[in-house]
Design a protein around this motif. Structure first.
Motif, PDB file in Angstrom:
ATOM      1  N   PHE A  60       0.817  -1.209   0.000  1.00  0.00           N
ATOM      2  CA  PHE A  60       0.000   0.000   0.000  1.00  0.00           C
ATOM      3  C   PHE A  60       0.854   1.264   0.000  1.00  0.00           C
ATOM      4  CE2 PHE A  60       0.751  -1.040   4.417  1.00  0.00           C
ATOM      5  CZ  PHE A  60       0.922   0.182   5.052  1.00  0.00           C
ATOM      6  N   THR A  61       0.203   2.392  -0.291  1.00  0.00           N
ATOM      7  CA  THR A  61       0.915   3.659  -0.450  1.00  0.00           C
ATOM      8  C   THR A  61       0.659   4.643   0.681  1.00  0.00           C
ATOM      9  OG1 THR A  61      -0.918   4.534  -1.775  1.00  0.00           O
ATOM     10  CG2 THR A  61       0.879   3.461  -2.964  1.00  0.00           C
ATOM     11  N   GLY A  62      -0.373   4.460   1.475  1.00  0.00           N
ATOM     12  CA  GLY A  62      -0.727   5.422   2.516  1.00  0.00           C
ATOM     13  C   GLY A  62       0.228   5.386   3.695  1.00  0.00           C
ATOM     14  N   PRO A  63       0.056   6.302   4.643  1.00  0.00           N
ATOM     15  CA  PRO A  63       0.975   6.374   5.783  1.00  0.00           C
ATOM     16  C   PRO A  63       0.786   5.258   6.801  1.00  0.00           C
ATOM     17  CG  PRO A  63      -0.760   8.019   5.995  1.00  0.00           C
ATOM     18  CD  PRO A  63      -0.919   7.411   4.635  1.00  0.00           C
ATOM     19  N   ASP A  64      -0.432   4.783   6.970  1.00  0.00           N
ATOM     20  CA  ASP A  64      -0.716   3.794   8.009  1.00  0.00           C
ATOM     21  C   ASP A  64      -1.373   2.559   7.402  1.00  0.00           C
ATOM     22  OD1 ASP A  64       0.134   5.495  10.177  1.00  0.00           O
ATOM     23  OD2 ASP A  64      -1.724   6.622   9.851  1.00  0.00           O
ATOM     24  N   GLY A  65      -1.026   1.400   7.959  1.00  0.00           N
ATOM     25  CA  GLY A  65      -1.607   0.159   7.479  1.00  0.00           C
ATOM     26  C   GLY A  65      -2.756  -0.311   8.352  1.00  0.00           C
ATOM     27  N   PRO A  66      -3.496  -1.308   7.885  1.00  0.00           N
ATOM     28  CA  PRO A  66      -4.609  -1.848   8.664  1.00  0.00           C
ATOM     29  C   PRO A  66      -4.114  -2.783   9.755  1.00  0.00           C
ATOM     30  CG  PRO A  66      -4.358  -3.104   6.661  1.00  0.00           C
ATOM     31  CD  PRO A  66      -3.325  -2.003   6.605  1.00  0.00           C
ATOM     32  N   LYS A  67      -5.050  -3.276  10.540  1.00  0.00           N
ATOM     33  CA  LYS A  67      -4.741  -4.221  11.612  1.00  0.00           C
ATOM     34  C   LYS A  67      -5.310  -5.593  11.265  1.00  0.00           C
ATOM     35  CE  LYS A  67      -4.910  -0.685  15.265  1.00  0.00           C
ATOM     36  NZ  LYS A  67      -5.159   0.444  14.358  1.00  0.00           N
ATOM     37  N   VAL A  68      -4.733  -6.615  11.877  1.00  0.00           N
ATOM     38  CA  VAL A  68      -5.264  -7.966  11.715  1.00  0.00           C
ATOM     39  C   VAL A  68      -6.730  -7.981  12.136  1.00  0.00           C
ATOM     40  CG1 VAL A  68      -5.084 -10.354  12.530  1.00  0.00           C
ATOM     41  CG2 VAL A  68      -3.014  -9.052  12.009  1.00  0.00           C
ATOM     42  N   ARG A  69      -7.559  -8.637  11.355  1.00  0.00           N
ATOM     43  CA  ARG A  69      -9.012  -8.769  11.505  1.00  0.00           C
ATOM     44  C   ARG A  69      -9.787  -7.601  10.904  1.00  0.00           C
ATOM     45  NH1 ARG A  69      -7.132 -11.266  16.148  1.00  0.00           N
ATOM     46  NH2 ARG A  69      -7.803 -13.451  16.368  1.00  0.00           N
ATOM     47  N   ASP A  70      -9.104  -6.584  10.384  1.00  0.00           N
ATOM     48  CA  ASP A  70      -9.822  -5.532   9.666  1.00  0.00           C
ATOM     49  C   ASP A  70     -10.384  -6.093   8.360  1.00  0.00           C
ATOM     50  OD1 ASP A  70      -9.432  -3.523  11.493  1.00  0.00           O
ATOM     51  OD2 ASP A  70      -7.801  -2.540  10.396  1.00  0.00           O
ATOM     52  N   LEU A  71     -11.617  -5.722   8.040  1.00  0.00           N
ATOM     53  CA  LEU A  71     -12.198  -6.002   6.731  1.00  0.00           C
ATOM     54  C   LEU A  71     -11.870  -4.823   5.828  1.00  0.00           C
ATOM     55  CD1 LEU A  71     -15.688  -7.273   7.945  1.00  0.00           C
ATOM     56  CD2 LEU A  71     -13.789  -8.681   7.124  1.00  0.00           C
ATOM     57  N   VAL A  72     -11.272  -5.093   4.671  1.00  0.00           N
ATOM     58  CA  VAL A  72     -10.796  -4.006   3.823  1.00  0.00           C
ATOM     59  C   VAL A  72     -11.259  -4.189   2.382  1.00  0.00           C
ATOM     60  CG1 VAL A  72      -8.758  -3.495   5.227  1.00  0.00           C
ATOM     61  CG2 VAL A  72      -8.598  -5.204   3.406  1.00  0.00           C
ATOM     62  N   GLU A  73     -11.464  -3.058   1.707  1.00  0.00           N
ATOM     63  CA  GLU A  73     -11.602  -3.023   0.258  1.00  0.00           C
ATOM     64  C   GLU A  73     -10.329  -2.407  -0.296  1.00  0.00           C
ATOM     65  OE1 GLU A  73     -15.101  -1.207  -1.273  1.00  0.00           O
ATOM     66  OE2 GLU A  73     -16.436  -2.772  -0.487  1.00  0.00           O
ATOM     67  N   VAL A  74      -9.774  -3.025  -1.326  1.00  0.00           N
ATOM     68  CA  VAL A  74      -8.460  -2.655  -1.843  1.00  0.00           C
ATOM     69  C   VAL A  74      -8.561  -2.295  -3.316  1.00  0.00           C
ATOM     70  CG1 VAL A  74      -6.133  -3.509  -2.335  1.00  0.00           C
ATOM     71  CG2 VAL A  74      -7.265  -4.139  -0.188  1.00  0.00           C
ATOM     72  N   ASN A  75      -7.942  -1.176  -3.689  1.00  0.00           N
ATOM     73  CA  ASN A  75      -7.764  -0.801  -5.092  1.00  0.00           C
ATOM     74  C   ASN A  75      -6.270  -0.695  -5.359  1.00  0.00           C
ATOM     75  OD1 ASN A  75     -10.536   0.220  -6.429  1.00  0.00           O
ATOM     76  ND2 ASN A  75     -10.524   0.719  -4.248  1.00  0.00           N
ATOM     77  N   GLY A  76      -5.793  -1.346  -6.416  1.00  0.00           N
ATOM     78  CA  GLY A  76      -4.373  -1.275  -6.717  1.00  0.00           C
ATOM     79  C   GLY A  76      -4.046  -1.949  -8.030  1.00  0.00           C
ATOM     80  N   THR A  77      -2.759  -2.144  -8.256  1.00  0.00           N
ATOM     81  CA  THR A  77      -2.273  -2.728  -9.503  1.00  0.00           C
ATOM     82  C   THR A  77      -1.923  -4.192  -9.291  1.00  0.00           C
ATOM     83  OG1 THR A  77      -1.366  -0.599 -10.202  1.00  0.00           O
ATOM     84  CG2 THR A  77      -0.537  -2.564 -11.319  1.00  0.00           C
ATOM     85  N   LEU A  78      -2.585  -5.059 -10.033  1.00  0.00           N
ATOM     86  CA  LEU A  78      -2.280  -6.485  -9.973  1.00  0.00           C
ATOM     87  C   LEU A  78      -1.010  -6.750 -10.769  1.00  0.00           C
ATOM     88  CD1 LEU A  78      -3.101  -9.412  -9.219  1.00  0.00           C
ATOM     89  CD2 LEU A  78      -4.367  -9.479 -11.393  1.00  0.00           C
TER      90      LEU A  78
END
Length: 223
Positions: A60-78
């Motif tokens: 990821f590109t942002g300053p902070d990452g998620p935590k274990v057990r977070d539900l996330v939607e991700v946009n990026g380059t495969l």
């Protein structure tokens, strides 16, 4: 640069893994979702996610990452990645928290076959060596069946490497491919990454301290 794509389409992880392995693949912008199964901001700007079909690394590109057990939607380059498909240059949003998926019961041989890449697994075996490496990671070499698997545990708390030598241990973590044969992309090494001390444990009493025994000459050890 990634090829154009419909970013509104939500793809399952298995779809993305298959897409990235076709012969004429070019990087493409994608969207997916899952639950975070591993994250450690001290090690870099990446985490692992899993859905009902598979697991994948997200950079990821942002300053902070998620935590274990977070539900996330991700946009990026495969991208194909050096060892397995990854989503790079990603942004993400946290949509809630959830329960981790059921861990697969994995053997050392199954891990090295690539059967569990990116998935949450349970593995057990005997510790052959252990150490703490920077920034603060407990690393152990595990004998599991006929295979040797490296375990890496973030946030190890008070784990003391000397206490775990020769013990039978259990770890719940993510199977992460770490080495392949150049252009063949043939998998040759997999590690299991645990997110915290609580994911690593042993059953039964602690064995006698081998370091407390007197030094034995080699010619006596094999008699």
């Amino acid at each position: 640069m990634a090829a154009g794509a419909d970013e509104s389409v939500l793809h399952q992880i298995r779809e993305l893994q298959v897409k990235a392995t076709v012969e004429d693949f070019t990087p493409v912008t994608v969207k997916t979702k899952g639950i975070v199964t591993w994250a450690d901001p001290a090690l870099g700007k990446y985490f692992q996610i899993q859905d009902d079909t598979g697991g994948m690394r997200v950079e990821f590109t942002g300053p902070d990452g998620p935590k274990v057990r977070d539900l996330v939607e991700v946009n990026g380059t495969l991208e194909r990645g050096p060892y397995a498909p990854v989503i790079s240059a990603a942004t993400y949003s946290v949509t809630g928290t959830g329960e981790l998926p059921r861990a697969e019961n994995a053997s050392g041989g199954g891990l090295l076959n690539g059967e569990y890449n990116g998935l949450l697994v349970d593995i057990h075996g005997f510790v052959r060596s252990a150490e703490i490496v920077p920034p603060n990671i407990f690393v152990a070499l595990l004998s599991s069946g006929s295979a040797r698997i490296t375990l890496r545990i973030s946030n190890p708390g008070d784990l003391n490497p000397k206490d775990w030598i020769a013990r039978q241990v259990f770890l719940r973590g993510v199977a992460v491919p770490v080495r392949a044969r150049s252009s063949l992309r043939q998998l040759v090494d997999v590690e299991v990454h645990g997110a915290a001390q609580a994911d690593f444990y042993s059953r039964g009493p602690m064995p006698p301290d081998p370091w407390a025994q007197p030094v034995m000459p080699l010619h006596e050890a094999f008699q």
